[in-house]
Design an enzyme around this catalytic site. Structure first.
Site, PDB file in Angstrom:
ATOM      1  N   ILE A  38       0.849  -1.203   0.000  1.00 16.88           N
ATOM      2  CA  ILE A  38       0.000   0.000   0.000  1.00 16.88           C
ATOM      3  C   ILE A  38       0.885   1.255   0.000  1.00 16.88           C
ATOM      4  CG2 ILE A  38      -1.880   1.212   1.176  1.00 16.88           C
ATOM      5  CD1 ILE A  38      -2.610  -1.534   2.486  1.00 16.88           C
ATOM      6  N   SER A  79      11.708  -5.590   5.671  1.00 18.23           N
ATOM      7  CA  SER A  79      11.444  -6.930   6.212  1.00 18.23           C
ATOM      8  C   SER A  79      10.384  -7.654   5.396  1.00 18.23           C
ATOM      9  CB  SER A  79      11.021  -6.850   7.681  1.00 18.23           C
ATOM     10  OG  SER A  79       9.857  -6.061   7.809  1.00 18.23           O
ATOM     11  N   PHE A 129       2.731   3.257   7.642  1.00 20.00           N
ATOM     12  CA  PHE A 129       2.328   1.936   7.143  1.00 20.00           C
ATOM     13  C   PHE A 129       3.110   0.810   7.801  1.00 20.00           C
ATOM     14  CE2 PHE A 129       1.606   4.658   3.339  1.00 20.00           C
ATOM     15  CZ  PHE A 129       0.281   4.352   3.079  1.00 20.00           C
ATOM     16  N   SER A 184      -7.196  -1.135  10.425  1.00 24.15           N
ATOM     17  CA  SER A 184      -7.804  -2.184   9.618  1.00 24.15           C
ATOM     18  C   SER A 184      -9.241  -2.422  10.065  1.00 24.15           C
ATOM     19  CB  SER A 184      -6.997  -3.473   9.820  1.00 24.15           C
ATOM     20  OG  SER A 184      -7.705  -4.575   9.313  1.00 24.15           O
ATOM     21  N   TYR A 213      -2.460  -9.916  15.611  1.00 24.63           N
ATOM     22  CA  TYR A 213      -2.350  -8.853  14.604  1.00 24.63           C
ATOM     23  C   TYR A 213      -3.427  -7.794  14.834  1.00 24.63           C
ATOM     24  CZ  TYR A 213      -3.101  -6.296  10.296  1.00 24.63           C
ATOM     25  OH  TYR A 213      -3.319  -5.277   9.384  1.00 24.63           O
ATOM     26  N   LYS A 273      -3.308  -3.673  16.184  1.00 22.13           N
ATOM     27  CA  LYS A 273      -3.928  -2.488  15.557  1.00 22.13           C
ATOM     28  C   LYS A 273      -4.827  -1.777  16.567  1.00 22.13           C
ATOM     29  CE  LYS A 273      -2.120  -2.799  11.510  1.00 22.13           C
ATOM     30  NZ  LYS A 273      -1.118  -1.805  11.113  1.00 22.13           N
TER      31      LYS A 273
HETATM   32  P1  NAD Z   1       3.436  -4.630   3.469  1.00 21.04           P
HETATM   33  O1  NAD Z   1       4.000  -5.709   4.303  1.00 21.04           O
HETATM   34  O2  NAD Z   1       3.494  -4.766   2.004  1.00 21.04           O
HETATM   35  O3  NAD Z   1       4.103  -3.225   3.872  1.00 21.04           O
HETATM   36  C1  NAD Z   1       4.529  -2.959   5.176  1.00 21.04           C
HETATM   37  C2  NAD Z   1       5.938  -2.390   5.081  1.00 21.04           C
HETATM   38  O4  NAD Z   1       6.417  -2.103   6.393  1.00 21.04           O
HETATM   39  C3  NAD Z   1       6.925  -3.380   4.453  1.00 21.04           C
HETATM   40  O5  NAD Z   1       7.626  -2.718   3.422  1.00 21.04           O
HETATM   41  C4  NAD Z   1       7.853  -3.756   5.602  1.00 21.04           C
HETATM   42  O6  NAD Z   1       9.167  -4.015   5.159  1.00 21.04           O
HETATM   43  C5  NAD Z   1       7.762  -2.521   6.482  1.00 21.04           C
HETATM   44  N1  NAD Z   1       8.039  -2.757   7.905  1.00 21.04           N
HETATM   45  C6  NAD Z   1       7.506  -3.719   8.705  1.00 21.04           C
HETATM   46  N2  NAD Z   1       8.005  -3.588   9.943  1.00 21.04           N
HETATM   47  C7  NAD Z   1       8.852  -2.534   9.938  1.00 21.04           C
HETATM   48  C8  NAD Z   1       9.667  -1.917  10.908  1.00 21.04           C
HETATM   49  N3  NAD Z   1       9.747  -2.388  12.155  1.00 21.04           N
HETATM   50  N4  NAD Z   1      10.395  -0.832  10.559  1.00 21.04           N
HETATM   51  C9  NAD Z   1      10.354  -0.355   9.289  1.00 21.04           C
HETATM   52  N5  NAD Z   1       9.623  -0.916   8.320  1.00 21.04           N
HETATM   53  C10 NAD Z   1       8.863  -1.987   8.644  1.00 21.04           C
HETATM   54  O7  NAD Z   1       1.926  -4.412   3.953  1.00 21.04           O
HETATM   55  P2  NAD Z   1       0.772  -3.545   3.301  1.00 21.04           P
HETATM   56  O8  NAD Z   1      -0.254  -4.470   2.781  1.00 21.04           O
HETATM   57  O9  NAD Z   1       1.342  -2.501   2.437  1.00 21.04           O
HETATM   58  O10 NAD Z   1       0.175  -2.890   4.620  1.00 21.04           O
HETATM   59  C11 NAD Z   1       0.586  -1.620   5.090  1.00 21.04           C
HETATM   60  C12 NAD Z   1      -0.071  -1.368   6.430  1.00 21.04           C
HETATM   61  O11 NAD Z   1      -1.499  -1.459   6.281  1.00 21.04           O
HETATM   62  C13 NAD Z   1       0.304  -2.384   7.508  1.00 21.04           C
HETATM   63  O12 NAD Z   1       0.434  -1.703   8.735  1.00 21.04           O
HETATM   64  C14 NAD Z   1      -0.880  -3.323   7.536  1.00 21.04           C
HETATM   65  O13 NAD Z   1      -1.052  -3.914   8.786  1.00 21.04           O
HETATM   66  C15 NAD Z   1      -2.027  -2.380   7.208  1.00 21.04           C
HETATM   67  N6  NAD Z   1      -3.176  -3.060   6.604  1.00 21.04           N
HETATM   68  C16 NAD Z   1      -3.003  -3.822   5.493  1.00 21.04           C
HETATM   69  C17 NAD Z   1      -4.086  -4.478   4.933  1.00 21.04           C
HETATM   70  C18 NAD Z   1      -3.923  -5.371   3.717  1.00 21.04           C
HETATM   71  O14 NAD Z   1      -4.823  -6.182   3.457  1.00 21.04           O
HETATM   72  N7  NAD Z   1      -2.857  -5.259   2.955  1.00 21.04           N
HETATM   73  C19 NAD Z   1      -5.369  -4.337   5.499  1.00 21.04           C
HETATM   74  C20 NAD Z   1      -5.509  -3.518   6.620  1.00 21.04           C
HETATM   75  C21 NAD Z   1      -4.395  -2.873   7.168  1.00 21.04           C
END
Ligand code: NAD
Ligand code: UDP
Length: 347
Positions: free
Chosen positions: A14, A36, A82, A126, A150, A154
């Site tokens: 995202i 990560s 994010f 979320s 998880y 949130k």
């Molecule tokens: P994603 O895993 O593709 O992106 C998350 C990014 O955060 C990754 O690039 C990862 O390397 C980075 N990251 C994780 N821990 C970290 C840390 N400690 N320090 C620095 N970077 C870190 O996930 P996404 O789908 O892009 O989701 C983005 C956010 O939206 C997340 O917080 C997720 O929980 C939330 N979310 C996602 C969804 C979904 O379905 N994709 C739905 C609801 C909420």
């Protein structure tokens, strides 16, 4: 007025799409990500799409010293946060990792923001915080409860943000509650790239269609829904990205008018429309002209029958609403998947 935004987790699914939308809207971006669950290639591709190098710092949100350096080097208007781990199953197996990364990491980020008097935050929450909803569509006043680490992480962050806004009235803390993000950038250059076996429906469907996986398991066909399969509010990731820009524009407008801070503001980002798992599978097969073999299996533990948003608050406050259809979501997912069968990894 400052125009620079720190995007934690900006290399992810995202985040990478939102960086493009932010750039197009005239914001300056610095991405902070520990990679990560993402790759440098995503940063390279976003740079190509926006036609200039995307500022990127490899770092962890739990590393206060590294964050302090970033805030010392840049004058930010705000942070879009994010960064977080997002796999429900893994969170059950490794709860401490999830609380440490998602909750402790956010606390560290908030502390460093406070030290530098940066008080505008947009947090990735979320729809999972609503648990099994009593009424549909779900609006932002619905009760919250979660059943896995998880979701709890949130919810815990939302509580922390609420508490912070009570103590210090100068914070603007928007919690965007995403429904089910799917799709990819129309260029086919960036998209969702699960590391291992996909957990979510859309990447699973597209990997079956491209021949990487044999067959989709549809978890349950005995729910009280239109066809017995689960119903979700699928939202195109570029619509979701636009929702972040709209939230940021809202905060900018507040700052320009010298209005009081808003405190904690939860906002749903969904389309307001539910589609069933089977409807999505059939739409994908139709739009892409691929077969998607599937079988019905038992319900997945923890799943709910139906979940879709009331998207009225985002429309009223931000003037934002989702524009793209299920067909767009399938087309764009397929373009990304077929152009990049191995995601960001070399073939
Ligand atoms: P994603 O895993 O593709 O992106 C998350 C990014 O955060 C990754 O690039 C990862 O390397 C980075 N990251 C994780 N821990 C970290 C840390 N400690 N320090 C620095 N970077 C870190 O996930 P996404 O789908 O892009 O989701 C983005 C956010 O939206 C997340 O917080 C997720 O929980 C939330 N979310 C996602 C969804 C979904 O379905 N994709 C739905 C609801 C909420
Ligand atoms: N689903 C499925 N097969 C899969 C993955 C998901 O049938 O391989 C169903 C799941 O039961 C739910 C819907 O698809 O009804 C969306 O699941 P996903 O994991 O994508 O998102 P969730 O809504 O659980 O966050």
């Amino acid at each position: 007025m400052k125009n620079k935004i720190l995007v934690t987790g900006g290399a992810g699914y995202i985040g990478s799409h939102t960086c493009i939308a932010l750039h197009e809207a005239g914001y300056e971006i610095v991405v902070y990500d520990n990679l990560s669950n993402s790759s440098r290639e995503a940063i390279n591709r976003v740079s190509t799409i926006i036609g200039q190098p995307l500022a990127f710092i490899e770092g962890d949100i739990r590393d206060a010293e590294s964050l302090r350096q970033v805030f010392a080097d840049h004058a930010f208007f705000g942070v879009i946060h994010f960064a977080g781990l997002k796999a429900v199953g893994e969170s059950v197996a490794k709860p401490l990792l999830y609380y440490n990364n998602n909750v402790s990491g956010t606390i560290t980020l908030l502390e460093v923001m406070m030290e530098h008097n940066v008080k505008n935050l947009i947090f990735s929450s979320s729809a999972t915080v609503y648990g099994d909803p009593n009424t549909l569509p779900i609006d932002e006043t619905a009760p919250r409860s979660c059943t896995n680490p998880y979701g709890q992480s949130k919810l815990a962050v939302e509580h922390i943000l609420e508490d912070l806004s009570v103590t210090d009235k100068s914070w603007n803390l928007i919690s965007l509650r995403y429904f089910n993000p799917v799709g990819a950038h129309p260029s086919g250059q960036i998209g969702e790239d699960p590391n291992d076996m996909p957990n979510n429906l859309m990447p699973y469907i597209s990997q079956v269609a491209v021949g990487k996986l044999e067959k989709l398991s549809i978890f349950g066909n005995d729910y009280p829904t239109v066809d017995g399969t689960g119903v979700r509010d699928f939202i195109h990731v570029t619509d979701l990205a636009a929702g972040h820009v709209a939230a940021l524009d809202y905060l900018k407008q507040l700052a320009l008018c010298n209005n009081d801070a808003i405190g904690f503001l939860p906002i749903n980002l969904g389309t307001g429309k539910g589609s069933s798992v089977l409807e999505l599978v059939n739409a994908f097969a139709d739009v892409t002209d691929q077969t998607v073999p599937y079988q019905f299996t038992d319900r997945r533990v923890g799943d709910i029958a139906s979940c879709y948003a009331s998207a009225d608050k985002a429309k009223t406050l931000f003037g934002w609403q989702a524009k793209l259809s299920i067909i767009d979501m399938c087309k764009d997912t397929w373009r990304w998947q077929s152009m990049n069968p191995n995601g960001y990894r070399a073939p």
